[in-house]
Design an enzyme around this catalytic site. Structure first.
Site, PDB file in Angstrom:
ATOM      1  N   LYS A 132     108.378   0.098  50.442  1.00 18.73           N
ATOM      2  CA  LYS A 132     107.807  -0.736  50.919  1.00 18.73           C
ATOM      3  C   LYS A 132     106.654  -0.853  49.648  1.00 18.73           C
ATOM      4  O   LYS A 132     105.904  -2.682  49.315  1.00 18.73           O
ATOM      5  CB  LYS A 132     107.099  -0.805  52.177  1.00 18.73           C
ATOM      6  CG  LYS A 132     108.819  -0.365  53.333  1.00 18.73           C
ATOM      7  CD  LYS A 132     108.174  -0.317  54.698  1.00 18.73           C
ATOM      8  CE  LYS A 132     107.602   0.625  54.632  1.00 18.73           C
ATOM      9  NZ  LYS A 132     108.032   1.981  54.924  1.00 18.73           N
ATOM     10  N   ASN A 155     100.386  -2.953  56.091  1.00 23.53           N
ATOM     11  CA  ASN A 155     100.623  -1.069  56.369  1.00 23.53           C
ATOM     12  C   ASN A 155     100.698  -0.292  54.543  1.00 23.53           C
ATOM     13  O   ASN A 155      99.666   0.623  54.906  1.00 23.53           O
ATOM     14  CB  ASN A 155     102.057  -0.765  56.875  1.00 23.53           C
ATOM     15  CG  ASN A 155     102.797   0.563  56.909  1.00 23.53           C
ATOM     16  OD1 ASN A 155     101.980   1.066  58.183  1.00 23.53           O
ATOM     17  ND2 ASN A 155     103.438   1.053  55.999  1.00 23.53           N
ATOM     18  N   HIS A 207     111.645   8.196  61.074  1.00 20.53           N
ATOM     19  CA  HIS A 207     110.786   7.999  62.348  1.00 20.53           C
ATOM     20  C   HIS A 207     111.615   7.734  63.621  1.00 20.53           C
ATOM     21  O   HIS A 207     111.016   7.304  64.582  1.00 20.53           O
ATOM     22  CB  HIS A 207     109.939   6.900  62.405  1.00 20.53           C
ATOM     23  CG  HIS A 207     108.926   6.572  61.305  1.00 20.53           C
ATOM     24  ND1 HIS A 207     108.024   7.870  60.582  1.00 20.53           N
ATOM     25  CD2 HIS A 207     108.728   6.180  60.396  1.00 20.53           C
ATOM     26  CE1 HIS A 207     107.736   7.051  59.679  1.00 20.53           C
ATOM     27  NE2 HIS A 207     108.368   6.317  59.375  1.00 20.53           N
TER      28      HIS A 207
END
Length: 489
Positions: A132, A155, A207
């Site tokens: 990302k 982020n 996650h």
């Protein structure tokens, strides 16, 4: 409104300042009560009382900020809305209490989206299990090469709410378009986000303790496509990303755009004879292909780009082209981009052996991409596994391994996978978790390596058992390699 902000980190503090600056009465709650939290609380309360020049809004309009430490579970009386920091789990008692009281819970990205003005910058969103940050920074570099005012936000470290509320002296917007990195946590709490265009780079288990299941994790990633107006960019090699596009409710005329390391089909970007080419944003997609850049333009000077970084560049190019960027700007932006440290970072060549730091490879999916970039590898791996298993990673990478050096608390999990799927590969198991273990690991890897090999730090694990973060782990690797070169001279 009385707004409760959950969490006193970067995004929580940013949201508290922004909301108080707009006239809300803000209570910040955090379960911690250490020196770090107390210092952050004092800074926030001082800002609210005195009106810091760096804050958002006018001191005369602030209703104030109250910070409550040591209790992150109880919903403050009279709360109208909860704004959460990304890491707080959906099962947190605070959110259970909010649901019982009929109070909505949203994230800072959702607040930023709601507060943007009518002349707001477009959002180009990027998510995925890995890649990302690199992709967002590539995208921002390409947009800058086009002459657009842009910034990499979200982020990646810059709170998007600060950027959305920022204005020039004449009241005009500061940015034409934003390159927005979005985690699955942020997307979970951003129900109304509707990007101009967005990409999901890849999907792999990560996650899952937060999301509860792979299905829930994927669904939160897929939220980035909801309401897209121009393009939903997906990874041709990862069918799960294409399925998320199919499931998304998008604006009429929004297109599915694939990227591939192979020859692209219509409505795709890909690679042909060392060139990045576009068959999506051309007049005749069936018969035309537009050259965008050479593969060698990706991070020039750092050697042959790893396959996953070529894929990242294609995704960034697709989003930029969806925004109308010219081919030449794609090339110039990729040439100007330089990767962050600890992401496939070339450290040195010593006696014919190349040393590569990919400490950022903190899960198996990232490590697999890193291992796929080199032909003969001495692999340094291990750390905190975070519930991961390593059989598939070892199976796919076994033929490339010259040897393996294991470090960290959960190294036994990797050792057992190697015994099952690569029993012929020499393994050095370092039974120590102190920071000095990295120096020994590099010496052992050097002993196993032959000229032409790559010693690769791609741990496939988190770093906190031995290091403060992956940056410090990568620094320790680089220092150990430099010790080798110093001895040679």
């Amino acid at each position: 409104m009385h707004i409760t902000v959950a969490g006193l980190g970067v995004s929580g503090s940013s949201a508290a300042r922004a909301l108080a600056g707009l006239g809300a009465r803000v209570t910040v709650v955090d379960g911690g009560d250490g020196d770090k939290q107390r210092a952050a609380a004092a800074e926030l309360e001082e800002w609210a009382a005195t009106g810091s020049a760096s804050g958002t809004g006018d001191a005369g309009h602030r209703a104030g900020i109250t910070v409550r430490l040591g209790d992150g579970d109880t919903l403050p009386d009279g709360t109208d809305l909860v704004v959460t920091s990304p890491g707080w789990k959906p099962t947190s008692p605070l959110f259970t209490a909010a649901a019982a009281a009929g109070v909505d819970v949203v994230g800072d990205v959702e607040i930023a989206w709601r507060l943007r003005g009518p002349d707001a910058a477009a959002w180009l969103g990027v998510t995925g299990t890995n890649g990302k940050t690199t992709t967002v920074r590539m995208l921002a570099s390409i947009l800058e090469a086009e002459g657009l005012h842009t910034m990499a936000v979200g982020n990646i470290g810059t709170p998007i709410i600060d950027v959305v509320l920022g204005q020039g002296k004449d009241g005009a917007r500061l940015y034409d378009v934003l390159a927005v990195e979005l985690s699955s946590y942020q997307l979970h709490w951003a129900p109304s986000l509707r990007a101009h265009s967005a990409a999901v780079l890849n999907l792999a288990p990560d996650h899952l303790d937060w999301h509860g299941s792979m299905q829930a994790y994927a669904a939160d990633k897929g939220r980035i496509y909801e309401g897209n107006t121009v393009a939903c960019v997906y990874n041709v090699a990862d069918k799960a990303t294409e399925e998320l596009v199919r499931a998304a409710d998008v604006e009429e005329g929004c297109r599915a755009i694939g990227f591939t390391l192979g020859t692209p089909g219509p409505s795709q970007l890909g690679v042909v004879e060392g060139l990045l080419v576009d068959r999506a944003f051309v007049e005749n997609r069936q018969k035309q292909a537009q050259e965008l850049a050479e593969v060698a333009d990706i991070a020039p000077g750092s050697g042959t780009p790893a396959p996953h970084n070529i894929a990242n560049a294609l995704a960034a190019a697709a989003l930029a082209r969806a925004f109308g960027v010219r081919p030449a700007a794609v090339r110039d932006g990729l040439r100007a981009f330089h990767p962050d440290a600890h992401r496939i970072q070339h450290i040195a060549d010593v006696d014919g052996v190349t040393y590569i730091d990919d400490s950022k490879a903190t899960n198996t999916h990232a490590a697999e991409a890193s291992l796929a970039a080199y032909e003969h590898i001495v692999w340094i791996a291990g750390g905190l596994a975070k519930g991961a298993t390593f059989d598939e990673l070892v199976q796919k990478s076994a033929a490339r391994l010259r040897g393996v050096v294991l470090i960290g608390a959960d190294r036994a999990l990797i050792r057992e996978a190697l015994a099952r799927h690569a029993p012929e590969v020499p393994v050095v198991d370092l039974d120590r978790t102190d920071t000095g273990a990295m120096s020994q690991a590099v010496r052992e890897a050097t002993r196993l390596a032959e000229p032409g090999d790559t010693v690769l730090l791609a741990p496939a694990c988190a770093s906190m058992d031995m290091f403060v973060n992956y940056n410090k782990r990568g620094d320790a690797f680089a220092d150990a390699v430099r010790e080798l070169t110093a001895r040679d001279h």
